[in-house]
Motif scaffolding. Structure first.
Motif, PDB file in Angstrom:
ATOM      1  N   GLY A 113       0.854  -1.182   0.000  1.00 56.80           N
ATOM      2  CA  GLY A 113       0.000   0.000   0.000  1.00 56.80           C
ATOM      3  C   GLY A 113       0.885   1.227   0.000  1.00 56.80           C
ATOM      4  O   GLY A 113       2.121   1.117  -0.059  1.00 56.80           O
ATOM      5  N   ILE A 114       0.273   2.380   0.086  1.00 56.32           N
ATOM      6  CA  ILE A 114       1.060   3.610  -0.017  1.00 56.32           C
ATOM      7  C   ILE A 114       0.869   4.544   1.173  1.00 56.32           C
ATOM      8  O   ILE A 114       1.449   5.630   1.202  1.00 56.32           O
ATOM      9  CB  ILE A 114       0.740   4.361  -1.326  1.00 56.32           C
ATOM     10  N   PHE A 115       0.088   4.093   2.154  1.00 57.06           N
ATOM     11  CA  PHE A 115      -0.148   4.938   3.325  1.00 57.06           C
ATOM     12  C   PHE A 115       0.128   4.172   4.616  1.00 57.06           C
ATOM     13  O   PHE A 115       0.418   2.974   4.610  1.00 57.06           O
ATOM     14  CB  PHE A 115      -1.571   5.499   3.306  1.00 57.06           C
ATOM     15  N   VAL A 116       0.007   4.865   5.722  1.00 57.76           N
ATOM     16  CA  VAL A 116       0.531   4.402   7.005  1.00 57.76           C
ATOM     17  C   VAL A 116      -0.075   3.090   7.491  1.00 57.76           C
ATOM     18  O   VAL A 116       0.598   2.297   8.164  1.00 57.76           O
ATOM     19  CB  VAL A 116       0.355   5.524   8.059  1.00 57.76           C
ATOM     20  N   GLN A 117      -1.338   2.807   7.163  1.00 56.05           N
ATOM     21  CA  GLN A 117      -1.970   1.584   7.667  1.00 56.05           C
ATOM     22  C   GLN A 117      -1.407   0.318   7.030  1.00 56.05           C
ATOM     23  O   GLN A 117      -1.717  -0.793   7.474  1.00 56.05           O
ATOM     24  CB  GLN A 117      -3.482   1.629   7.397  1.00 56.05           C
ATOM     25  N   ASN A 118      -0.568   0.456   6.029  1.00 52.67           N
ATOM     26  CA  ASN A 118      -0.161  -0.695   5.216  1.00 52.67           C
ATOM     27  C   ASN A 118       1.169  -1.301   5.645  1.00 52.67           C
ATOM     28  O   ASN A 118       1.922  -1.819   4.822  1.00 52.67           O
ATOM     29  CB  ASN A 118      -0.113  -0.286   3.738  1.00 52.67           C
ATOM     30  N   ALA A 119       1.460  -1.291   6.935  1.00 54.67           N
ATOM     31  CA  ALA A 119       2.705  -1.848   7.457  1.00 54.67           C
ATOM     32  C   ALA A 119       2.630  -3.374   7.497  1.00 54.67           C
ATOM     33  O   ALA A 119       1.758  -3.934   8.160  1.00 54.67           O
ATOM     34  CB  ALA A 119       2.975  -1.306   8.857  1.00 54.67           C
ATOM     35  N   VAL A 163       5.406  10.935   5.008  1.00 56.55           N
ATOM     36  CA  VAL A 163       4.854  10.481   3.730  1.00 56.55           C
ATOM     37  C   VAL A 163       5.688   9.300   3.240  1.00 56.55           C
ATOM     38  O   VAL A 163       6.927   9.359   3.249  1.00 56.55           O
ATOM     39  CB  VAL A 163       4.885  11.615   2.686  1.00 56.55           C
ATOM     40  N   HIS A 164       5.031   8.233   2.827  1.00 57.61           N
ATOM     41  CA  HIS A 164       5.752   7.099   2.255  1.00 57.61           C
ATOM     42  C   HIS A 164       6.160   7.434   0.822  1.00 57.61           C
ATOM     43  O   HIS A 164       5.297   7.643  -0.040  1.00 57.61           O
ATOM     44  CB  HIS A 164       4.875   5.848   2.257  1.00 57.61           C
ATOM     45  N   PRO A 165       7.465   7.486   0.535  1.00 57.22           N
ATOM     46  CA  PRO A 165       7.903   7.832  -0.824  1.00 57.22           C
ATOM     47  C   PRO A 165       7.886   6.611  -1.730  1.00 57.22           C
ATOM     48  O   PRO A 165       8.925   6.061  -2.102  1.00 57.22           O
ATOM     49  CB  PRO A 165       9.324   8.352  -0.593  1.00 57.22           C
ATOM     50  N   TYR A 166       6.701   6.193  -2.097  1.00 57.38           N
ATOM     51  CA  TYR A 166       6.537   4.967  -2.887  1.00 57.38           C
ATOM     52  C   TYR A 166       7.371   5.035  -4.173  1.00 57.38           C
ATOM     53  O   TYR A 166       7.382   6.063  -4.869  1.00 57.38           O
ATOM     54  CB  TYR A 166       5.068   4.759  -3.245  1.00 57.38           C
ATOM     55  N   GLY A 167       8.052   3.953  -4.479  1.00 56.96           N
ATOM     56  CA  GLY A 167       8.831   3.889  -5.711  1.00 56.96           C
ATOM     57  C   GLY A 167      10.153   4.615  -5.660  1.00 56.96           C
ATOM     58  O   GLY A 167      10.875   4.646  -6.660  1.00 56.96           O
ATOM     59  N   ALA A 168      10.492   5.185  -4.522  1.00 69.66           N
ATOM     60  CA  ALA A 168      11.789   5.859  -4.363  1.00 69.66           C
ATOM     61  C   ALA A 168      12.793   4.812  -3.886  1.00 69.66           C
ATOM     62  O   ALA A 168      13.006   4.625  -2.685  1.00 69.66           O
ATOM     63  CB  ALA A 168      11.679   7.013  -3.382  1.00 69.66           C
ATOM     64  N   CYS A 169      13.407   4.119  -4.830  1.00 77.46           N
ATOM     65  CA  CYS A 169      14.233   2.952  -4.493  1.00 77.46           C
ATOM     66  C   CYS A 169      15.368   3.268  -3.512  1.00 77.46           C
ATOM     67  O   CYS A 169      15.603   2.485  -2.581  1.00 77.46           O
ATOM     68  CB  CYS A 169      14.786   2.332  -5.771  1.00 77.46           C
TER      69      CYS A 169
END
Length: 334
Positions: A113-119, A163-169
């Motif tokens: 996921g891309i937000f905080v609940q998705n740990a 903020v989760h930086p999705y895709g920021a390898c």
């Protein structure tokens, strides 16, 4: 979007049944210790909270396996310290190195996921269970599993939102490297030797660790396995361009500081991101909301600032350190 698609609501209901301990907002574990007045943030790799023996009755784990969780200090793309969370799977009979210490594999997970609940550390099956981590612990390895910054821990020690930086390898590579460093500080029985295995988003993270090693050598690092790794947003076509592009935009806005989400995302795209965040939706619930065209503004990928960001976060075309095995099929996305 006048209503939330039934498929998204059904997926969300199922996802919530897999929250091992309820919402992350209801768990003290994911709240970092407050920063003392006039004290700097802890250095990356510093442990923050330790849950030595996690209640495994709330999880679906392989037999004879125990679980720990901890929070630690990681680092953003801009080299700013940031708290993150991780879990550790412990085998019943661990493999040992020549010094008698437990062998370690870091698992970099795919998109939860891309937000905080998705740990993944709050998922009953740790999100990707038998995709790799359960096999690894069953083979006798201690498995270190970072959630990635912005998934699990929602605020810094100063109360600032993450903020989760999705895709920021490279950012997810930071999370992996510092999760291992923090774990070794907590548990002295862990070997200094380790490798990283990752799939999809985690494949990008594993590749990012290999690139990290070329610039800043990590003691004990043996190599990386990147399975179907994310490499670049550029070159993708709809609907995957919209899905991944929209997922990455909030990370870009947080990194740039001078660009607004509205500059890159349509009104409909912003509404859908807001709904996903408010629902706490994971991957399955996100997809019915994102698999549409028209969520990114026309020409947004030509934005010079976004181009600089994509160059910063992409994999490939850079020197790597140590062995890197890439497993990639013809039908895999870039």
């Amino acid at each position: 979007m006048s209503t939330i698609p039934p498929a998204a609501l059904a997926a969300l209901a199922y996802e919530k049944t897999n929250w091992a301990n309820g919402s992350v907002f209801e768990q003290d574990f994911y709240t970092p210790p407050p920063l003392l007045t006039d004290h700097p943030s802890p250095a990356p790799g510093t442990p923050l909270k330790i849950e030595q023996a996690t209640d495994t009755t709330k999880y679906l784990l392989p037999p004879y396996t125990s679980l720990s969780r901890y929070t630690y200090q990681s680092q953003t793309l801009s080299n700013t310290p940031i708290p993150a969370s991780a879990a550790v799977l412990w085998p019943y009979s661990p493999k040992i190195d020549p010094d008698g210490k437990f062998l370690v594999v870091a698992w970099a997970h795919g998109t939860s996921g891309i937000f905080v609940q998705n740990a993944p550390s709050n998922h009953r099956a740790l999100w990707q269970h038998f995709l790799a981590p359960y096999q690894l612990v069953g083979a006798g390895y201690v498995v270190i599993m970072p959630d990635y910054a912005g998934l699990g821990v929602s605020k810094t020690e100063k109360g600032e939102g993450i903020v989760h930086p999705y895709g920021a390898c490279p950012a997810q590579a930071n999370d992996v490297v510092f999760a291992v460093e923090a774990a070794r500080r907590i548990w002295g029985e862990l070997s200094e030797s380790w490798l990283v295995v990752g799939g999809s988003q985690g494949g990008g993270a594993a590749w990012g660790v290999a690139q990290w090693q070329a610039k800043r050598e990590v003691k004990g690092y043996l190599g990386a396995v990147a399975v179907s790794p994310f490499t670049s947003l550029r070159g993708l076509e709809e609907p995957f361009l919209g899905v991944l592009g929209l997922a990455m935009m909030k990370g870009f806005v947080a990194w740039d500081g001078g660009v607004e989400l509205e500059d890159l995302v349509t009104d409909e795209g912003r509404r859908r991101l807001q709904v996903i965040e408010e629902m706490g939706a994971g991957t399955a619930a996100c997809l019915p909301l994102l698999l549409e065209e028209g969520l990114l503004r026309d020409g947004c990928l030509a934005d010079e600032r976004l181009g600089r960001y994509l160059h910063e976060v992409e994999n490939g075309g850079r020197e790597i350190g140590g062995p890197l095995l890439v497993i990639h099929g013809e039908s895999d996305l870039q």
